[in-house]
Write a protein that holds these residues in place. Structure first.
Motif, PDB file in Angstrom:
ATOM      1  N   ARG A  91       0.852  -1.182   0.000  1.00  0.00           N
ATOM      2  CA  ARG A  91       0.000   0.000   0.000  1.00  0.00           C
ATOM      3  C   ARG A  91       0.892   1.237   0.000  1.00  0.00           C
ATOM      4  N   TRP A  92       0.568   2.210  -0.852  1.00  0.00           N
ATOM      5  CA  TRP A  92       1.300   3.467  -0.871  1.00  0.00           C
ATOM      6  C   TRP A  92       0.792   4.386   0.234  1.00  0.00           C
ATOM      7  N   ARG A  93       1.735   5.037   0.920  1.00  0.00           N
ATOM      8  CA  ARG A  93       1.424   6.008   1.968  1.00  0.00           C
ATOM      9  C   ARG A  93       2.352   7.211   1.820  1.00  0.00           C
ATOM     10  N   ILE A  94       1.905   8.350   2.311  1.00  0.00           N
ATOM     11  CA  ILE A  94       2.757   9.537   2.334  1.00  0.00           C
ATOM     12  C   ILE A  94       3.437   9.627   3.691  1.00  0.00           C
ATOM     13  N   LYS A  95       4.740   9.815   3.653  1.00  0.00           N
ATOM     14  CA  LYS A  95       5.554   9.861   4.865  1.00  0.00           C
ATOM     15  C   LYS A  95       6.393  11.131   4.895  1.00  0.00           C
ATOM     16  N   LEU A  96       7.027  11.370   6.035  1.00  0.00           N
ATOM     17  CA  LEU A  96       7.745  12.618   6.278  1.00  0.00           C
ATOM     18  C   LEU A  96       9.187  12.336   6.656  1.00  0.00           C
ATOM     19  N   ALA A  97      10.077  13.215   6.210  1.00  0.00           N
ATOM     20  CA  ALA A  97      11.486  13.182   6.627  1.00  0.00           C
ATOM     21  C   ALA A  97      11.962  14.622   6.797  1.00  0.00           C
ATOM     22  N   THR A  98      12.935  14.830   7.671  1.00  0.00           N
ATOM     23  CA  THR A  98      13.463  16.172   7.928  1.00  0.00           C
ATOM     24  C   THR A  98      14.981  16.161   7.802  1.00  0.00           C
ATOM     25  N   ALA A  99      15.529  17.352   7.507  1.00  0.00           N
ATOM     26  CA  ALA A  99      16.976  17.460   7.308  1.00  0.00           C
ATOM     27  C   ALA A  99      17.426  18.886   7.573  1.00  0.00           C
ATOM     28  N   GLN A 100      18.701  19.054   7.853  1.00  0.00           N
ATOM     29  CA  GLN A 100      19.314  20.362   7.984  1.00  0.00           C
ATOM     30  C   GLN A 100      19.979  20.817   6.690  1.00  0.00           C
ATOM     31  N   ASN A 101      20.153  19.888   5.753  1.00  0.00           N
ATOM     32  CA  ASN A 101      20.666  20.237   4.427  1.00  0.00           C
ATOM     33  C   ASN A 101      20.016  19.305   3.411  1.00  0.00           C
ATOM     34  N   ASP A 102      20.577  19.218   2.213  1.00  0.00           N
ATOM     35  CA  ASP A 102      19.923  18.465   1.151  1.00  0.00           C
ATOM     36  C   ASP A 102      20.224  16.973   1.166  1.00  0.00           C
ATOM     37  N   THR A 103      20.993  16.488   2.138  1.00  0.00           N
ATOM     38  CA  THR A 103      21.383  15.074   2.095  1.00  0.00           C
ATOM     39  C   THR A 103      21.180  14.309   3.397  1.00  0.00           C
ATOM     40  N   ASP A 104      20.992  14.978   4.531  1.00  0.00           N
ATOM     41  CA  ASP A 104      20.987  14.261   5.815  1.00  0.00           C
ATOM     42  C   ASP A 104      19.570  14.005   6.333  1.00  0.00           C
ATOM     43  N   TYR A 105      18.701  13.495   5.496  1.00  0.00           N
ATOM     44  CA  TYR A 105      17.301  13.299   5.868  1.00  0.00           C
ATOM     45  C   TYR A 105      17.131  12.162   6.871  1.00  0.00           C
ATOM     46  N   ILE A 106      16.246  12.402   7.831  1.00  0.00           N
ATOM     47  CA  ILE A 106      15.877  11.406   8.833  1.00  0.00           C
ATOM     48  C   ILE A 106      14.380  11.152   8.711  1.00  0.00           C
ATOM     49  N   LYS A 107      14.008   9.904   8.519  1.00  0.00           N
ATOM     50  CA  LYS A 107      12.600   9.551   8.379  1.00  0.00           C
ATOM     51  C   LYS A 107      11.851   9.776   9.686  1.00  0.00           C
ATOM     52  N   GLN A 108      10.621  10.324   9.546  1.00  0.00           N
ATOM     53  CA  GLN A 108       9.794  10.625  10.717  1.00  0.00           C
ATOM     54  C   GLN A 108       8.472   9.852  10.734  1.00  0.00           C
ATOM     55  N   GLY A 109       8.224   9.027   9.714  1.00  0.00           N
ATOM     56  CA  GLY A 109       7.021   8.200   9.720  1.00  0.00           C
ATOM     57  C   GLY A 109       5.853   8.806   8.979  1.00  0.00           C
ATOM     58  N   ASN A 110       4.656   8.252   9.214  1.00  0.00           N
ATOM     59  CA  ASN A 110       3.444   8.665   8.514  1.00  0.00           C
ATOM     60  C   ASN A 110       3.001  10.062   8.933  1.00  0.00           C
ATOM     61  N   ILE A 111       2.318  10.739   8.010  1.00  0.00           N
ATOM     62  CA  ILE A 111       1.835  12.085   8.325  1.00  0.00           C
ATOM     63  C   ILE A 111       0.391  12.079   8.824  1.00  0.00           C
ATOM     64  N   PHE A 112      -0.342  10.984   8.609  1.00  0.00           N
ATOM     65  CA  PHE A 112      -1.740  10.920   9.015  1.00  0.00           C
ATOM     66  C   PHE A 112      -1.975   9.785  10.001  1.00  0.00           C
ATOM     67  N   ASP A 113      -2.960   9.974  10.865  1.00  0.00           N
ATOM     68  CA  ASP A 113      -3.525   8.883  11.638  1.00  0.00           C
ATOM     69  C   ASP A 113      -4.484   8.152  10.705  1.00  0.00           C
ATOM     70  N   GLU A 114      -4.087   6.965  10.248  1.00  0.00           N
ATOM     71  CA  GLU A 114      -4.855   6.299   9.202  1.00  0.00           C
ATOM     72  C   GLU A 114      -6.252   5.885   9.663  1.00  0.00           C
ATOM     73  N   LYS A 115      -6.482   5.781  10.958  1.00  0.00           N
ATOM     74  CA  LYS A 115      -7.820   5.460  11.452  1.00  0.00           C
ATOM     75  C   LYS A 115      -8.804   6.592  11.164  1.00  0.00           C
ATOM     76  N   LYS A 116      -8.285   7.801  10.948  1.00  0.00           N
ATOM     77  CA  LYS A 116      -9.146   8.953  10.720  1.00  0.00           C
ATOM     78  C   LYS A 116      -9.266   9.327   9.245  1.00  0.00           C
ATOM     79  N   LEU A 117      -8.600   8.607   8.366  1.00  0.00           N
ATOM     80  CA  LEU A 117      -8.658   8.942   6.953  1.00  0.00           C
ATOM     81  C   LEU A 117     -10.044   8.637   6.375  1.00  0.00           C
TER      82      LEU A 117
END
Length: 323
Positions: free
Chosen positions: A80-106
């Motif tokens: 299943r495709w889901r939209i997820k989030l990652a954050t970084a201080q520059n263009d290469t050091d991304y850290i995954k943060q998981g799902n952006i939605f509570d899927e029970k509420k979609l």
């Protein structure tokens, strides 16, 4: 996925609809190397035994303060495709943060992918708008575009439906004082690009076709040159540049593509480059993209980043008929 006809068939298949970038995996860079400085490694990687195990693709990147935030599409063990989030201080050091939605509420149970985020500034205060494609319950294909919003780019409100269509890869921007959404869609088995105006109340006007290309198309990217929006369209063999004429239809903005694929000489994680997102808030001209190894590879899509030479790109364009 060896030709555009095969690609069109796959666009209509839910099970693999967002894996369609694989269709051009037998290609790599031949022309346009003077424009792009491709990264050597992915910045978002697949992760075994997870919801990101098979593909991570279709990035949308924006600034929150001094940090980069990326929304991307993950496809994993449960298919299943889901939209997820990652954050970084520059263009290469991304850290995954998981799902952006509570899927029970979609308000839907199907896949959701192809995020596009637009950042708005009102009296110096930023808000964020997210547009994305959804496979609604029981639909055999992606069947709608939904919209969400955020005050910080990290926590997103429960999304609401914006429009119903077989819509992929939405792009939203302002043109002549009006908000526009454009996306690719299927019409009688052919790929087209559609556009709709977004109204102040958050709804959309009826959409219309603004480009019916001869060859198959898939993903879209947008950048601005001399304050004019330039749409970059992934075709069977290249990235092509288009702009808008006085009637709000798309016209060719260059006699030659800005990027042409060539035969793969060696196996690389990004033998195919697609799903481009031009990050115009970066300190230098930057484009994020999807990469996958080679033709016939059914998993392993990952996200990379490249710099590009804006002057060289601009020199390839002819914007005299662009509005």
């Amino acid at each position: 996925m060896v030709n555009s006809k095969r690609r069109k068939v796959l666009i209509a298949s839910v099970a693999i609809v967002a894996v369609l970038g694989l269709g051009y995996a037998w290609k790599s860079n031949l022309w346009g190397s003077e424009l792009f400085d491709w990264g050597s490694d992915p910045v978002i990687r697949i992760q075994p035994a997870s919801e990101d195990s098979l593909h991570v693709e279709y990035p949308s990147v924006f600034k929150v303060g001094d940090s980069n935030v990326m929304l991307y599409s993950g496809y994993g063990d449960d298919h299943r495709w889901r939209i997820k989030l990652a954050t970084a201080q520059n263009d290469t050091d991304y850290i995954k943060q998981g799902n952006i939605f509570d899927e029970k509420k979609l308000p839907f149970k199907g896949a959701y992918a192809f995020p596009f985020v637009r950042k708005n500034l009102t009296n110096g205060v930023a808000t964020y708008e997210l547009y994305f494609s959804v496979t609604e319950d029981g639909a055999p294909t992606y069947s709608a575009i939904y919209r969400s919003s955020s005050v910080n780019g990290l926590r997103w409100e429960t999304p609401k439906k914006l429009l119903t269509d077989s819509a992929l890869d939405p792009v939203v921007f302002k043109r002549n004082g009006h908000d526009k959404i454009i996306y690719t869609a299927m019409l009688n088995g052919d790929n087209v690009i559609k556009s709709a105006e977004l109204k102040a109340d958050g709804s959309a006007e009826p959409s219309r076709i603004i480009l019916s290309p001869i060859a198959g198309i898939y993903t879209l990217g947008i950048l601005h040159v001399d304050a004019k929006p330039v749409l970059v369209v992934e075709t069977q063999n290249s990235w092509d540049a288009y702009c808008f004429d006085a009637s709000d239809n798309l016209i060719v903005a260059s006699q030659e593509p800005i990027f042409v694929f060539g035969d793969v000489a060696e196996k690389k994680w990004d033998g195919l480059k697609y799903g481009m997102y031009f990050f115009e808030d970066a300190s230098t001209p930057t484009v994020y993209y999807n990469g996958i190894e080679a033709h016939g590879v059914e998993q392993g899509g990952q996200i990379g980043v490249a710099n590009y030479d804006l002057d060289s790109l601009t020199s390839k364009l002819n914007l005299t008929q662009c509005q």
